[in-house]
Every structure is written in structure tokens, then in C-alpha cells.
Enzyme design. Structure first.
Site, mmCIF file in Angstrom:
data_model
loop_
_atom_site.group_PDB
_atom_site.id
_atom_site.type_symbol
_atom_site.label_atom_id
_atom_site.label_comp_id
_atom_site.label_asym_id
_atom_site.label_seq_id
_atom_site.Cartn_x
_atom_site.Cartn_y
_atom_site.Cartn_z
ATOM 1 N N ARG A 250 0.847 -1.190 0.000
ATOM 2 C CA ARG A 250 0.000 0.000 0.000
ATOM 3 C C ARG A 250 0.887 1.246 0.000
ATOM 4 O O ARG A 250 2.008 1.239 0.514
ATOM 5 C CB ARG A 250 -0.897 0.019 1.237
ATOM 6 C CG ARG A 250 -1.833 -1.173 1.352
ATOM 7 C CD ARG A 250 -2.691 -1.048 2.597
ATOM 8 N NE ARG A 250 -3.578 -2.195 2.777
ATOM 9 C CZ ARG A 250 -3.264 -3.284 3.481
ATOM 10 N NH1 ARG A 250 -2.081 -3.348 4.082
ATOM 11 N NH2 ARG A 250 -4.113 -4.281 3.595
ATOM 12 N N LYS A 275 -2.451 -0.054 8.031
ATOM 13 C CA LYS A 275 -3.894 -0.286 8.016
ATOM 14 C C LYS A 275 -4.308 -1.314 9.059
ATOM 15 O O LYS A 275 -5.313 -1.146 9.742
ATOM 16 C CB LYS A 275 -4.341 -0.742 6.624
ATOM 17 C CG LYS A 275 -5.841 -0.950 6.504
ATOM 18 C CD LYS A 275 -6.228 -1.312 5.080
ATOM 19 C CE LYS A 275 -7.737 -1.496 4.959
ATOM 20 N NZ LYS A 275 -8.143 -1.842 3.575
ATOM 21 N N HIS A 348 -2.986 1.793 -5.775
ATOM 22 C CA HIS A 348 -3.725 0.570 -5.481
ATOM 23 C C HIS A 348 -3.935 -0.262 -6.743
ATOM 24 O O HIS A 348 -4.099 -1.487 -6.675
ATOM 25 C CB HIS A 348 -5.080 0.890 -4.844
ATOM 26 C CG HIS A 348 -5.744 -0.320 -4.248
ATOM 27 N ND1 HIS A 348 -6.556 -1.147 -4.982
ATOM 28 C CD2 HIS A 348 -5.677 -0.860 -2.999
ATOM 29 C CE1 HIS A 348 -6.984 -2.135 -4.220
ATOM 30 N NE2 HIS A 348 -6.477 -1.991 -3.011
ATOM 31 N N ARG A 351 -1.197 -2.615 -6.831
ATOM 32 C CA ARG A 351 -1.456 -3.688 -5.873
ATOM 33 C C ARG A 351 -2.431 -4.698 -6.480
ATOM 34 O O ARG A 351 -2.263 -5.908 -6.315
ATOM 35 C CB ARG A 351 -2.030 -3.079 -4.591
ATOM 36 C CG ARG A 351 -2.342 -4.049 -3.469
ATOM 37 C CD ARG A 351 -2.777 -3.246 -2.239
ATOM 38 N NE ARG A 351 -3.300 -4.070 -1.154
ATOM 39 C CZ ARG A 351 -2.560 -4.679 -0.253
ATOM 40 N NH1 ARG A 351 -1.229 -4.587 -0.324
ATOM 41 N NH2 ARG A 351 -3.107 -5.393 0.710
ATOM 42 N N HIS A 374 -3.325 -9.285 3.982
ATOM 43 C CA HIS A 374 -4.743 -9.308 4.308
ATOM 44 C C HIS A 374 -4.978 -10.042 5.627
ATOM 45 O O HIS A 374 -4.307 -11.034 5.921
ATOM 46 C CB HIS A 374 -5.549 -10.012 3.212
ATOM 47 C CG HIS A 374 -5.693 -9.202 1.973
ATOM 48 N ND1 HIS A 374 -5.993 -9.754 0.744
ATOM 49 C CD2 HIS A 374 -5.581 -7.865 1.752
ATOM 50 C CE1 HIS A 374 -6.059 -8.801 -0.180
ATOM 51 N NE2 HIS A 374 -5.816 -7.652 0.416
ATOM 52 N N TYR A 383 -10.098 -9.098 -6.258
ATOM 53 C CA TYR A 383 -9.030 -9.369 -7.214
ATOM 54 C C TYR A 383 -9.350 -10.572 -8.097
ATOM 55 O O TYR A 383 -8.850 -10.690 -9.212
ATOM 56 C CB TYR A 383 -7.715 -9.623 -6.471
ATOM 57 C CG TYR A 383 -7.303 -8.503 -5.556
ATOM 58 C CD1 TYR A 383 -6.819 -7.308 -6.068
ATOM 59 C CD2 TYR A 383 -7.417 -8.623 -4.182
ATOM 60 C CE1 TYR A 383 -6.454 -6.265 -5.228
ATOM 61 C CE2 TYR A 383 -7.049 -7.592 -3.335
ATOM 62 C CZ TYR A 383 -6.580 -6.412 -3.866
ATOM 63 O OH TYR A 383 -6.225 -5.391 -3.033
#
Length: 411
Positions: A250, A275, A348, A351, A374, A383
Site C-alpha cells: 500500500r 492499516k 492501489h 497492488r 490481508h 481481485y
């Protein structure tokens, strides 16, 4: 509300603003607001929130009230914390959002939810914030309809927040789910009212937008400008681009990388994700390591900052998250891609490419989730929709479903 400190020190605030280039009109607005505050009956307001709420009784103009929040917030920061305006951002008045305007019972529900989730420790801070914020706006909407407690909440009032009289949808499914999360957490403490309000929430169909992705041609162009020594991209921007493209980090985590995060001997680097606050270990590939090394040895200014990526101008501070986003825009401009209105230009999308590239090459999903940092396997769902090699395997042949010739267009 004790205004003696403001009365004694307000000349310092006005003098500071006048000598630091604030316009006369803006300074005069501060003077008028300060005069109103210090001349009011000491029992009229208990805090600066009450000063602002007084204006909400006479005006519903968003621009007018936003201006009042800014000025009153700046005065509060000066009076309570001794902070002067910095000229770069809006000043925070109390707590932003709907929560400060709620009744005591609605505030208690929000506080209770936050406490319950804190004890459970399963949700991310950002999730708790979003759910409590949405519930606060929901309760505030009820208050504006004359309902200030759970027991008085009616189905008609709830539905009017989500649907207009002509049945136009006013609120999203995610908004409803966030409110439901707050109410469900509070059921043990409000066993009668919370389930009843949950039943009032409308059944909404969840919709998801298609996420823009980088095509193979766009990826080749990006790789070209990141390795080409002829373009105007700095070594810093190229190193940031390499990190985003080949690690899927990120932007905020790239901005937070320190010199201590890299183990050059083991070709690894370590971060604590901003995050999720969860540690993450990733391999330092040659292409990424070389780009960072070139920047550190040939371009990075001499500074005591321990952050890898710093500004190019003094005082050479760490790059802000917003600056990282600007780097993504410069890379895409140099590559000549995604320059149309509405095109996604943030990191992003790199990503997203990283994840779909791994999916397309058959890397197991748990491995990809760990690489992306994650905390939930469900986070990979968005995704999967761009994993075209495997999606094609799921396609059903239409050879047994004849299509009339006139369906096809011929010039």
C-alpha cells in the site's frame, strides 16, 4: 464556559494571523466570533460545541455551517491547546461528524459498540470507525425527525432515511450493514429495541463496481519508464514505483518504510502495516533492491530522517501518503497511460495487478493473502474478478444454444 483565557490572549491570535498573511476579511471573521464568545453569558454555553450548535438552530446551509466549524474550531484549538492556525488545513472543531450532536442515549449506543468491539479485538480500527460513523449519521437523521432514543424509533422513520417517497434509494447496502453491525453488538444490552430496529432496516441488494485494472500493454509501458534512464522520473519515484509494482505494498506502507526495515544480507524487508498494524515480511527482489539502492546512494539528500523516501526540498521530511499518490500519477503520465478523465491513477491499481498476476500464475490464494497482508481471506474477492486466465476456464460453451444469424452485426 470559562472564556477568561481567550479574553486575555485573543490579541496574540489576531496579531499572529495579521503578520502571517491571513486576509483582512478572514481575520475580521475571527474577531467577530471571538467578540461574540467572550461577550456571551457564561452560563449560555458549556463548551465550543455549544457555540457551533447555536448556529445550527438558525441555518441549514452546509457552506455556512462548515465555515463556522472552521473558525470556531480554530479558536478552540488556540484557547484550549494553544495551537495557532497553520494555514494548510481546516481546524478540527471538537470531534468531527455526527456523534457530538447526538442525544445522550444515542451516544451511549455508539460508545457501547466501540467498547464491545475493542474487547473482542477482531475488527480493524478503520472498520470500527466506519461502522460507528455511519450509525452516528443514522441516529442523527432520526433526531432530525424528532426521535432521540431507541424506544421511539419507528419503521416509517427508518425507511425514510433509506428511501425517498418515490422509492429512490438514498443509502447504500454497505451503509445499512454498518448500522446493523452496531445494533447487533448492542443487542445484549438493549434486547428489545435493537432487534426491533434491525427488523426495520430495508432489504437492499449489494452492488459492487468493477475495479479498473492495468492491461498487459500498460504494464509494459510502466516497466519501461521505471527502467529507462532517459525519462524525467527521479530515482526516488522509480524506486517507489518498483516497490508498488513488484510487492503490492500500500502507498501508506511505502511512505512509512525506514532504513531499518531492509535486511540487505538476507534480501528481506519488514514492515508493520499501517492499516492492520500486523507485521509483514517480504522478499527484496533484485529489481526492487537495485532501484532503492540507486536512490539511496545517488539522489537521496543528506538528512537525519530514518525514512527511506523523503522530500526533495528542505527540511527533507518523510513523504506524506498524498505525495505517494502523486508519484503514481507522474509514473503513469511518463508512461503515457490512463490520462483520460475517470481513469484510476493511484498505486492501489499496482497492488491489484500484483494480486491478479499471482492468481494468474497459479499461486495459492492463502499465499497471496499473506503477501498482501490481508487479515481476512474475503479481502481477495475483488481481485478474483480480474483473474482472466482462470475465469475463462469457468466459461460454459454456447455451442448447444444456437444463436440466430441476425443477432450478429455485419457492415
Amino acid at each position: 464556559m470559562n472564556v477568561q483565557n481567550l479574553r486575555d490572549n485573543c490579541p496574540k491570535l489576531i496579531s499572529y494571523m495579521e503578520t502571517n498573511g491571513y486576509s483582512k476579511t478572514y481575520v475580521d471573521r475571527f474577531k467577530r466570533e471571538i467578540k461574540k464568545i467572550i461577550s456571551a453569558d457564561s452560563n449560555e454555553w458549556s463548551c465550543y460545541t455549544d457555540v457551533y450548535l447555536e448556529y445550527t438552530k438558525t441555518s441549514q446551509s452546509p457552506d455556512y455551517l462548515r465555515d463556522k466549524r472552521t473558525i470556531i474550531g480554530a479558536i478552540e484549538q488556540f484557547d484550549v491547546h494553544g495551537r495557532y492556525p497553520d494555514g494548510r488545513r481546516r481546524h478540527e472543531l471538537f470531534e468531527r461528524g455526527s456523534y457530538p450532536l447526538l442525544s445522550s442515549e444515542f451516544k451511549f449506543v455508539i460508545d457501547l459498540y466501540c467498547e464491545v468491539e475493542k474487547k473482542r479485538g477482531k475488527k480493524k480500527f478503520t472498520t470500527v470507525y466506519t461502522e460507528s460513523h455511519n450509525a452516528s449519521t443514522f441516529f442523527l437523521s432520526l433526531q432530525q425527525k424528532g426521535i432521540n432514543c431507541l424506544g421511539k424509533t419507528t419503521e416509517e422513520a427508518v425507511l425514510s432515511i433509506f428511501m425517498s417517497p418515490d422509492e429512490t434509494l438514498l443509502r447504500s447496502c454497505s451503509y445499512k450493514k454498518n448500522i446493523a453491525a452496531v445494533l447487533k453488538a448492542c443487542i445484549p444490552y438493549h434486547p428489545e429495541t435493537c432487534p426491533r430496529i434491525l427488523a426495520f432496516l430495508p432489504a437492499l441488494r449489494e452492488t459492487r463496481k468493477n475495479i479498473q485494472y492495468l492491461t498487459s500493454k500498460e504494464i509494459q509501458k510502466v516497466k519501461g519508464v521505471l527502467t529507462d534512464g532517459e525519462n524525467l522520473l527521479t530515482l526516488r519515484d522509480k524506486a517507489i514505483g518498483m516497490l508498488a509494482l513488484y510487492t503490492g505494498l500500500r502507498g501508506c506502507d511505502i511512505a512509512g518504510l525506514t532504513l531499518y526495515a531492509i535486511d540487505w544480507d538476507k534480501d528481506l524487508f519488514f514492515i508493520r502495516q499501517q492499516k492492520t498494524k500486523i507485521p509483514l515480511e517480504l522478499p527484496l527482489t533484485a529489481v526492487v533492491g537495485n532501484a532503492i539502492y540507486d536512490y539511496l546512494t545517488s539522489e537521496r539528500p543528506h538528512t537525519e530522517s530514518r525514512y527511506i523516501f523523503v522530500s526533495q526540498l528542505k527540511p527533507y521530511e518523510r513523504l506524506k501518503n498524498r505525495s505517494i499518490g502523486n508519484v503514481a500519477g507522474r509514473i503513469m503520465k511518463a508512461a503515457g497511460i490512463r490520462q483520460s478523465k475517470g481513469d484510476r491513477k493511484v498505486f492501489h491499481i499496482f497492488r491489484h495487478h500484483f494480486a491478479t498476476e499471482l492468481l494468474g500464475n497459479g499461486v495459492p490464494q492463502p499465499v497471496i493473502s499473506r503477501a498482501l497482508g490481508h487479515t481476512s481471506p474475503d479481502s481477495l474477492e475483488s481481485y478474483l474478478k480480474a483473474d482472466f486466465p482462470h475465469l475463462k476456464e469457468c466459461a460454459i460453451s454456447i455451442e448447444h444454444f444456437p444463436v440466430p444469424k441476425e443477432v450478429f452485426f455485419h457492415e
